[in-house]
Design an enzyme around this catalytic site. Structure first.
Site, PDB file in Angstrom:
ATOM      1  N   ASN A   4       5.080  -5.137  -5.991  1.00 16.02           N
ATOM      2  CA  ASN A   4       4.868  -6.224  -5.045  1.00 16.02           C
ATOM      3  C   ASN A   4       3.812  -7.221  -5.505  1.00 16.02           C
ATOM      4  OD1 ASN A   4       5.695  -7.472  -2.672  1.00 16.02           O
ATOM      5  ND2 ASN A   4       4.001  -6.603  -1.500  1.00 16.02           N
ATOM      6  N   ARG A  44       8.431  -5.968   2.979  1.00 14.59           N
ATOM      7  CA  ARG A  44       7.228  -5.984   2.148  1.00 14.59           C
ATOM      8  C   ARG A  44       6.471  -7.296   2.310  1.00 14.59           C
ATOM      9  NH1 ARG A  44       7.711  -2.450  -2.172  1.00 14.59           N
ATOM     10  NH2 ARG A  44       5.475  -2.833  -2.481  1.00 14.59           N
ATOM     11  N   LYS A  94       8.654   2.221 -13.317  1.00 16.01           N
ATOM     12  CA  LYS A  94       7.645   2.876 -12.478  1.00 16.01           C
ATOM     13  C   LYS A  94       7.873   4.385 -12.374  1.00 16.01           C
ATOM     14  CE  LYS A  94       8.060  -0.095  -8.947  1.00 16.01           C
ATOM     15  NZ  LYS A  94       7.718  -0.763  -7.665  1.00 16.01           N
ATOM     16  N   PRO A 134       0.353   1.262  -7.742  1.00 17.17           N
ATOM     17  CA  PRO A 134       1.009   1.562  -9.020  1.00 17.17           C
ATOM     18  C   PRO A 134       2.192   0.637  -9.305  1.00 17.17           C
ATOM     19  CG  PRO A 134       0.666   3.555  -7.709  1.00 17.17           C
ATOM     20  CD  PRO A 134       0.410   2.400  -6.807  1.00 17.17           C
ATOM     21  N   GLU A 135       2.154  -0.036 -10.430  1.00 16.18           N
ATOM     22  CA  GLU A 135       3.288  -0.831 -10.899  1.00 16.18           C
ATOM     23  C   GLU A 135       3.552  -0.404 -12.336  1.00 16.18           C
ATOM     24  OE1 GLU A 135       3.605  -4.846  -9.689  1.00 16.18           O
ATOM     25  OE2 GLU A 135       2.391  -4.582  -7.894  1.00 16.18           O
TER      26      GLU A 135
END
Length: 272
Positions: free
Chosen positions: A167, A257, A51, A2-3
């Site tokens: 990301n 990340r 988000k 999810p972004e």
């Protein structure tokens, strides 16, 4: 993953079945709100902020963040009964039901219910929303440049600078900008262009079920420039894409990340 574009679609889809509708029942499966009953209350609006997802109902705001695996599903209701859920019952965190639809929040990273007056506590820290009506490019640049020595890959991911980038997008944006994710913000050749490109990419994808940063309706490996493609040849120069991690000193409790880059197109900081 999810972004901002994913959450924008979630808000759009939930508006279609909830906005202006009265709840016949609510079920919050988190201890803090287990006894809260919103039955009889009307959902006045549903919106996304970066988000984060906000549902306004009965003077309260249901605030959720999808984190890595969260999702809101919608099911039709017939004769008072919902269609079978597509995900396991134990993953449900919130269930909101009208006389025509039931929406279920599964595996939500954050779920809280706040008075409308306190919504700023949940989203007031966010930078300009890349998909919001109040997008402010100058403010986004001001926030990015406030820490010129910070890695651009960290600055893009920080929702306090501009809201909506996750990301995947940060890796793709760094490739498109020919900059290594660990390079300093002040070393980005054209920061305004990068911020503008971030907005264009999210806008291009917010109506697509399959995200593509390479253009059109590309799928699978063809849909990304570098993200998830370690060991594959760069689409621009043919050199093999590299994978690593990037930790954020500002958030030491968060795991480093994944980052992906082309060693030729995106030279590492300090490399000749």
């Amino acid at each position: 993953m999810p972004e901002g574009d994913t959450v924008w679609r979630q808000a759009r889809d939930l508006r279609a079945v909830l906005e202006g509708k009265k709840l016949v029942s609510s079920d919050f499966r988190v201890p803090a709100h287990a006894t809260l009953d919103l039955s009889g209350q009307t959902v006045t609006s549903v919106e996304s902020r970066g988000k984060h997802l906000l549902m306004y109902v009965g003077g309260l705001v249901i605030h959720s963040h999808l984190a890595m695996e969260g999702h809101w599903d919608s099911y039709p209701v017939h004769n008072g009964r919902s269609a079978k859920w597509r995900k396991p019952t134990f993953a449900a965190r919130a269930v909101l039901t009208t006389d025509q639809a039931q929406v279920v929040g599964f595996s939500l990273g954050t779920l809280e219910v706040l008075p409308e007056a306190l919504v700023g506590n949940a989203v007031g820290h966010l930078g300009p929303d890349l998909l919001g009506p109040g997008w402010d490019a100058e403010e986004a640049l001001r926030r990015l440049l406030a820490e010129p020595e910070r890695a651009i890959g960290l600055a893009l991911l920080d929702q306090r600078n501009l809201a909506g980038i996750g990301n995947i997008y940060r890796n793709e944006l760094c490739f498109l900008g020919r900059i290594h994710p660990a390079s300093a913000v002040m070393g980005v050749p054209d920061l305004p262009r990068m911020a503008g490109l971030a907005k264009r990419l999210l806008e291009a994808n917010h109506d697509r079920s399959q995200r593509s940063t390479t253009g059109g309706q590309a799928r699978g490996e063809a849909a990304s420039w570098v993200y998830g493609l370690a060991g594959k040849p760069c689409k621009r120069c043919g050199v093999l894409i590299t994978h690593g991690t990037l930790a954020d000193p500002a958030f030491t409790v968060r795991a480093a990340r994944d980052i992906y880059w082309c060693p030729r197109c995106q030279a590492e900081p300090g490399a000749s």
